[in-house]
Write a protein that holds these residues in place. Structure first.
Motif, mmCIF file in Angstrom:
data_model
loop_
_atom_site.group_PDB
_atom_site.id
_atom_site.type_symbol
_atom_site.label_atom_id
_atom_site.label_comp_id
_atom_site.label_asym_id
_atom_site.label_seq_id
_atom_site.Cartn_x
_atom_site.Cartn_y
_atom_site.Cartn_z
ATOM 1 N N VAL A 56 0.868 -1.176 0.000
ATOM 2 C CA VAL A 56 0.000 0.000 0.000
ATOM 3 C C VAL A 56 0.905 1.226 0.000
ATOM 4 C CG1 VAL A 56 -1.763 1.298 1.270
ATOM 5 C CG2 VAL A 56 -1.817 -1.211 1.265
ATOM 6 N N VAL A 57 0.740 2.083 -1.019
ATOM 7 C CA VAL A 57 1.550 3.298 -1.116
ATOM 8 C C VAL A 57 0.614 4.499 -1.037
ATOM 9 C CG1 VAL A 57 3.185 4.635 -2.496
ATOM 10 C CG2 VAL A 57 3.260 2.137 -2.570
ATOM 11 N N PHE A 58 0.800 5.306 0.009
ATOM 12 C CA PHE A 58 0.056 6.561 0.100
ATOM 13 C C PHE A 58 0.787 7.567 -0.765
ATOM 14 C CE2 PHE A 58 -1.242 4.209 3.801
ATOM 15 C CZ PHE A 58 -2.610 4.425 3.809
ATOM 16 N N THR A 59 0.056 8.177 -1.696
ATOM 17 C CA THR A 59 0.660 9.071 -2.675
ATOM 18 C C THR A 59 -0.304 10.208 -2.980
ATOM 19 O OG1 THR A 59 1.810 9.139 -4.814
ATOM 20 C CG2 THR A 59 -0.151 7.718 -4.665
ATOM 21 N N ASN A 60 0.158 11.176 -3.741
ATOM 22 C CA ASN A 60 -0.654 12.347 -4.051
ATOM 23 C C ASN A 60 -0.190 12.919 -5.377
ATOM 24 O OD1 ASN A 60 -1.660 14.976 -4.229
ATOM 25 N ND2 ASN A 60 -1.553 15.326 -2.041
ATOM 26 N N ASN A 61 -1.102 13.113 -6.291
ATOM 27 C CA ASN A 61 -0.755 13.621 -7.623
ATOM 28 C C ASN A 61 -0.059 14.973 -7.589
ATOM 29 O OD1 ASN A 61 -2.061 11.414 -8.779
ATOM 30 N ND2 ASN A 61 -4.018 12.469 -8.766
ATOM 31 N N ASN A 62 -0.293 15.763 -6.549
ATOM 32 C CA ASN A 62 0.256 17.118 -6.488
ATOM 33 C C ASN A 62 1.567 17.208 -5.712
ATOM 34 O OD1 ASN A 62 -1.994 18.206 -7.907
ATOM 35 N ND2 ASN A 62 -3.194 17.993 -6.047
ATOM 36 N N CYS A 63 2.054 16.111 -5.186
ATOM 37 C CA CYS A 63 3.295 16.117 -4.402
ATOM 38 C C CYS A 63 4.491 15.877 -5.327
ATOM 39 C CB CYS A 63 3.237 15.024 -3.332
ATOM 40 S SG CYS A 63 4.816 14.770 -2.489
ATOM 41 N N PRO A 64 5.477 16.779 -5.328
ATOM 42 C CA PRO A 64 6.658 16.593 -6.185
ATOM 43 C C PRO A 64 7.404 15.287 -5.908
ATOM 44 C CG PRO A 64 6.660 18.795 -5.192
ATOM 45 C CD PRO A 64 5.529 18.040 -4.580
ATOM 46 N N TYR A 65 7.475 14.867 -4.649
ATOM 47 C CA TYR A 65 8.160 13.613 -4.316
ATOM 48 C C TYR A 65 7.407 12.419 -4.909
ATOM 49 C CZ TYR A 65 11.208 16.050 -1.041
ATOM 50 O OH TYR A 65 12.144 16.877 -0.486
ATOM 51 N N SER A 66 6.082 12.460 -4.861
ATOM 52 C CA SER A 66 5.288 11.380 -5.449
ATOM 53 C C SER A 66 5.528 11.293 -6.947
ATOM 54 C CB SER A 66 3.795 11.590 -5.160
ATOM 55 O OG SER A 66 3.538 11.435 -3.787
ATOM 56 N N LYS A 67 5.658 12.453 -7.585
ATOM 57 C CA LYS A 67 5.926 12.470 -9.028
ATOM 58 C C LYS A 67 7.301 11.883 -9.329
ATOM 59 C CE LYS A 67 2.866 16.345 -9.954
ATOM 60 N NZ LYS A 67 2.751 17.753 -10.352
ATOM 61 N N LEU A 68 8.297 12.190 -8.456
ATOM 62 C CA LEU A 68 9.639 11.637 -8.652
ATOM 63 C C LEU A 68 9.649 10.114 -8.510
ATOM 64 C CD1 LEU A 68 11.740 14.247 -6.632
ATOM 65 C CD2 LEU A 68 11.918 13.806 -9.090
ATOM 66 N N TYR A 69 8.806 9.602 -7.635
ATOM 67 C CA TYR A 69 8.788 8.163 -7.367
ATOM 68 C C TYR A 69 7.804 7.389 -8.240
ATOM 69 C CZ TYR A 69 11.898 7.861 -3.345
ATOM 70 O OH TYR A 69 13.000 7.838 -2.532
ATOM 71 N N GLU A 70 6.935 8.054 -8.965
ATOM 72 C CA GLU A 70 5.872 7.367 -9.698
ATOM 73 C C GLU A 70 6.402 6.282 -10.636
ATOM 74 O OE1 GLU A 70 1.865 8.398 -12.266
ATOM 75 O OE2 GLU A 70 3.464 9.878 -12.200
ATOM 76 N N GLU A 71 7.364 6.619 -11.471
ATOM 77 C CA GLU A 71 7.890 5.640 -12.430
ATOM 78 C C GLU A 71 8.553 4.460 -11.723
ATOM 79 O OE1 GLU A 71 10.987 5.316 -16.205
ATOM 80 O OE2 GLU A 71 10.397 7.287 -15.474
ATOM 81 N N ARG A 72 9.288 4.728 -10.654
ATOM 82 C CA ARG A 72 9.943 3.647 -9.904
ATOM 83 C C ARG A 72 8.915 2.688 -9.315
ATOM 84 N NH1 ARG A 72 14.305 7.122 -6.424
ATOM 85 N NH2 ARG A 72 13.542 8.921 -7.561
ATOM 86 N N LEU A 73 7.842 3.251 -8.761
ATOM 87 C CA LEU A 73 6.805 2.408 -8.158
ATOM 88 C C LEU A 73 6.051 1.604 -9.214
ATOM 89 C CD1 LEU A 73 5.579 4.946 -5.492
ATOM 90 C CD2 LEU A 73 6.620 2.718 -5.014
ATOM 91 N N VAL A 74 5.753 2.235 -10.339
ATOM 92 C CA VAL A 74 5.073 1.522 -11.425
ATOM 93 C C VAL A 74 5.959 0.385 -11.928
ATOM 94 C CG1 VAL A 74 4.232 1.752 -13.810
ATOM 95 C CG2 VAL A 74 3.576 3.452 -12.088
#
Length: 196
Positions: A56-74
């Motif tokens: 379970v990953v808590f994330t947010n479309n508007n968070c810059p850190y979430s955007k940096l990690y998105e590809e890695r998590l996918v």
């Protein structure tokens, strides 16, 4: 004035600890939960009772850190999905002022795994999530899920090519190898989850 500032900081820290005291701790059993995705489809933890583990990953479309990690998590979800590891993204910011826009963003994301809205922050509160992104690994045994890891994905949010410690990946590998999870908790780096 310095004393007053010190007291205020101490109260804030105490309040933060108190707010999370009722959250899951490592090795706690995790109760079933149900949340909706951006298309109003309900997804429950029990839907994944046949999986080895759920991340379970808590994330947010508007968070810059979430955007940096998105590809890695996918990429992690793609690598380990066929091996019995189920990823689930949860957005704890839905229900704020931009709720309808955020739900549309959820619906627009075309992941191979669920992306759910924690509209009342009930799930992020139960998990004690404080930042986005923050990962929680739930090991499944006989249909019961147990919290085995919480925290950071790795040690370098800014530059994926310079990661030295792959915390989440290593935990997943240990779970798949039936080894004891050695890294139980790592402080997440990311955007603070605002409580509403």
């Amino acid at each position: 004035m310095k004393k007053l500032a010190s007291i205020a900081v101490a109260l804030l820290l105490a309040g933060s600890v108190f707010a999370q005291s009722g959250s899951y701790k490592l090795n706690d059993k995790v109760a079933n939960f149900s949340l909706q995705d951006g298309k109003n489809k309900t997804v429950s933890l029990t839907d994944f009772a046949g999986k080895r583990a759920v991340v379970v990953v808590f994330t947010n479309n508007n968070c810059p850190y979430s955007k940096l990690y998105e590809e890695r998590l996918v990429n992690l979800a793609g690598t380990y999905g066929s091996k019995g590891i189920q990823f689930v993204f949860v957005n704890p910011s839905v229900g704020t002022g931009e709720a309808s826009e955020t739900l549309q963003e959820l619906a627009a994301k075309n992941y191979s795994f669920p992306y759910l809205a924690d509209q009342e922050q009930s799930l992020s509160g139960k998990f004690g999530a404080t930042k986005t992104p923050e990962a929680f690994v739930l090991l499944q045994t006989d249909g019961q899920f147990t919290l085995k890891y919480k925290g950071a994905i790795d040690d370098n949010p800014q530059v994926a090519d310079q990661v030295k410690n792959f915390f989440l990946k290593n935990v997943i590998e240990e779970v798949l190898s039936n080894k004891t999870v050695t890294s139980l908790e790592r402080r997440a780096t990311g955007c603070l989850i605002k409580k509403y």
